[in-house]
Design an enzyme around this catalytic site. Structure first.
Site, PDB file in Angstrom:
ATOM      1  CD  GLU A  18      -2.906  -0.745   2.507  1.00 49.63           C
ATOM      2  OE1 GLU A  18      -2.497   0.008   3.418  1.00 49.63           O
ATOM      3  OE2 GLU A  18      -3.966  -1.376   2.580  1.00 49.63           O
ATOM      4  NE  ARG A  45      -9.863  -9.376  15.478  1.00 52.55           N
ATOM      5  CZ  ARG A  45      -9.383  -8.213  15.886  1.00 52.55           C
ATOM      6  NH1 ARG A  45     -10.020  -7.529  16.825  1.00 52.55           N
ATOM      7  NH2 ARG A  45      -8.282  -7.705  15.361  1.00 52.55           N
TER       8      ARG A  45
END
Length: 620
Positions: free
Chosen positions: A200, A297
């Protein structure tokens, strides 16, 4: 509603889930390794099942044993907490196949968002902006290096299966890329069993903004606003807050709406977090905020969202997993005040944040604020798991009040002999730029020297230690109260290689530090930092090592050796790399010289204080 629940985790998150489950009348089952046989989460649960040896890969990461434990205990559902198997789609499917309830998103959603490269492609297709980079299948060093060169430095190497700051490296120069890639892959393979990476563009003024989302099986999806997690060290979050400072209503609406769209794109159920990176060079703007990844999560930092919304997110998880609709509609959710969380780690900032292990002989986190912990006084911090021992959380009417409340909490932290980062956290909060919300993810690295407390005690702390030493003291030490002794009490102490006789004069100030004493020492606590003063006359000189010996600071595995015996080295040069507590630690040359002794080899398991190498100083 679920009637019985096994928590497939440990530490503070297991304790957190147990509290809410028991509040709802749900029977709780803990699992534990050898190292955790007497852990707090085991003591709190209604029942506990042993699942294997201390290493996580032989216990908490063995899905078959956890499912077997659920059957043995008659548990109806499994809550994975965070970390370990919480984002493992195969484990989630195995839970469902076993006829148990999975307290989490559908396996298909986990798979869709679990690999960073696939998730970014999915989000781009859904119209969510993503950062520039490379997510290709060609994982050769040559191709990755060429892509990095094309993107332009600095670039970020990220393990596609990574998380928690593991398997991530920032590379500033082309010549450093290959070494950084190799290190990243080793750590990723060790932590996740997958060394595939993506690249990135590294944003130079980045803010880490994330949005809490929730979905149910009835097609509903909402957000619970954003958090700012920009204060990080080595890509690991340190201090988190909600809402994000400087976030205007328009930008908030745009970012949170994008997060909900991202959740809807994978028909998301349960708790999830959409993580964004923002270019904050001109403040927070909707057109400069890009999707990074989704965590499928509950997050470590979920308490700050609970504090500003008044919602129990674990209760939401349990209700959604039971088939109920979301407890609140979007228009029933709002922000009240400001919350900040600090992660208290068992680590020593003075030694480069190396993890600190051992028995918590003294453990007192005070009585203010919200404390999320998985340990109590007398428990042991082992080398097998993440070093976070507590989360300190506060809620104030505004950000300034919250900062003050959390600083006060950190000032009251008393932990010994295990070292913590409480003093470092205290300094972060009181930093002028933090107070002004002038933040980005490089904040800590730029200011590290100023934020790490000095291990040396000033004159005020010497006198504070003497006051504690002399309180209710026996005549052998309290010379001021002996017949024919000097009029003013005094005591001989040593600290940091210095030995002093401290005389307590009535007109001299001292720090208002707390602490305790035993037969050998006085330990004082001030602004989160612990200072040890030995009774010098009773032994323990505390001489400082400076002979060039390189010893293992903790048990671990040697992952690479970069020198050979007889090699010349310069100060700060990496000699070898040790992996411990899920992180790589470079062992560096303490000065210019020659490798006089080398006792380490790649793959070798070593114990604490093992002599790994010795550097002989250069002549002259």
């Amino acid at each position: 509603m679920i009637t019985s629940l096994l928590i497939a985790n440990r530490g503070e998150i297991a304790c957190r889930v147990i509290r809410t489950a028991q509040k709802l009348g749900i029977r709780t089952v803990a699992v534990h390794s050898d190292a955790d046989a007497d852990a707090l989460h085991v003591r709190m649960a209604d029942e506990a099942v042993h699942i294997g040896p201390s290493p996580a890969r032989e216990s908490y990461l063995v899905g078959e044993r956890i499912i077997a434990a659920a059957r043995e205990a008659g548990a109806e559902a499994i809550h994975p907490g965070y970390g370990f198997l919480s984002e493992n789609a195969d484990f989630a499917q195995a839970v469902l196949d076993a006829g148990l309830v999975w307290v989490g998103p559908k396996p298909a959603s986990i798979r869709a968002m679990g690999l960073k490269d696939a998730a970014k492609k999915l989000m781009a297709d859904a119209g969510v902006p993503v950062t520039p980079g490379y997510m290709g299948d060609d994982q050769s060093v040559e191709r990755l290096k060429a892509e990095a060169d094309a993107i332009g430095y600095p670039v970020l190497i990220k393990a596609v299966a990574g998380g928690g700051g593991k398997g991530m490296r920032k590379v500033d120069r082309a010549e450093d890329f290959s070494d950084a890639l190799a290190s990243c892959r080793r750590e990723a393979a060790s932590s996740f069993g997958n060394d595939v990476v993506l690249l990135e563009k590294y944003i130079l003024s980045p803010r880490h903004i994330e949005v809490q989302v929730f979905g149910d099986a009835h097609g509903n999806a909402v957000h619970l606003f954003e958090r700012d997690c920009s204060l990080q060290r080595r890509h690991q979050k340190v201090i988190e807050e909600a809402p994000a400072p400087g976030m205007d209503a328009g930008t908030r609406d745009a970012v949170c709406a994008a997060a909900v769209r991202a959740a809807q794109a994978v028909s998301y159920e349960g708790a999830g977090t959409i993580e964004f990176i923002a270019d904050a060079s001109e403040g927070l703007r909707a057109d400069r905020i890009w999707f990074m990844e989704m965590n499928t999560r509950l997050q470590v930092e979920h308490p700050v969202t609970e504090e500003i919304t008044g919602q129990d997110l674990v209760e939401w998880q349990l209700r959604v997993a039971s088939g109920e609709p979301l407890p609140r509609r979007q228009d029933e959710l709002s922000i009240t005040g400001h919350a900040i969380e600090a992660r208290l780690y068992a680590e020593d900032p003075a030694t480069g944040f190396l993890p600190s292990t051992g028995v918590l002989d003294h453990f007192d986190l005070g009585e203010d604020g919200r404390i999320e912990t998985g340990v109590e006084e007398g428990d042991t911090i082992s080398p097998f798991y993440d070093p976070m021992i507590a989360k300190l959380v506060v809620h104030g009417d505004d950000r300034d009040e919250a900062i003050g409340l959390l600083a006060s909490m950190l000032d009251e932290v008393e932990v010994w002999p295990v070292r913590t980062n409480a003093g470092f956290l205290f300094n972060c909060l009181l930093d002028e730029d933090f107070g002004a919300a002038d933040l980005d993810t490089g904040f800590i690295e730029r200011k590290l020297d100023d934020l790490v407390p000095s291990p040396a005690a000033d004159d005020l702390l010497w006198r504070a230690a003497a006051v504690i030493a002399l309180a209710d003291e026996e005549p052998a030490i309290l010379s001021g109260f002996r017949l024919n002794a000097p009029a003013q009490p005094s005591v001989v102490l040593s600290h940091g290689g210095e030995r002093r006789r401290v005389v307590l004069a009535d007109d001299e100030p001292y720090a208002e530090a707390s602490g305790f004493r035993d037969a050998d020492r006085v330990v004082t606590f001030f602004e989160g930092q612990a200072y040890e003063f030995a009774f010098a006359a009773r032994g323990k000189g505390g001489a400082l090592a400076g002979d060039g010996s390189i010893v293992a600071p903790m048990p671990g595995k040697v992952t690479s050796v970069d020198v050979a015996a007889g090699d010349p080295v310069t100060k700060g040069q990496r000699l070898l790399t040790l992996e411990a507590m899920k992180m790589e630690h470079a062992m560096l040359a303490p000065f210019d010289g020659t490798v006089a002794e080398l006792n380490a080899s790649a793959g070798q398991q070593v114990q604490v204080d093992t002599l790994l190498a010795k550097v002989e100083a250069a002549a002259g």
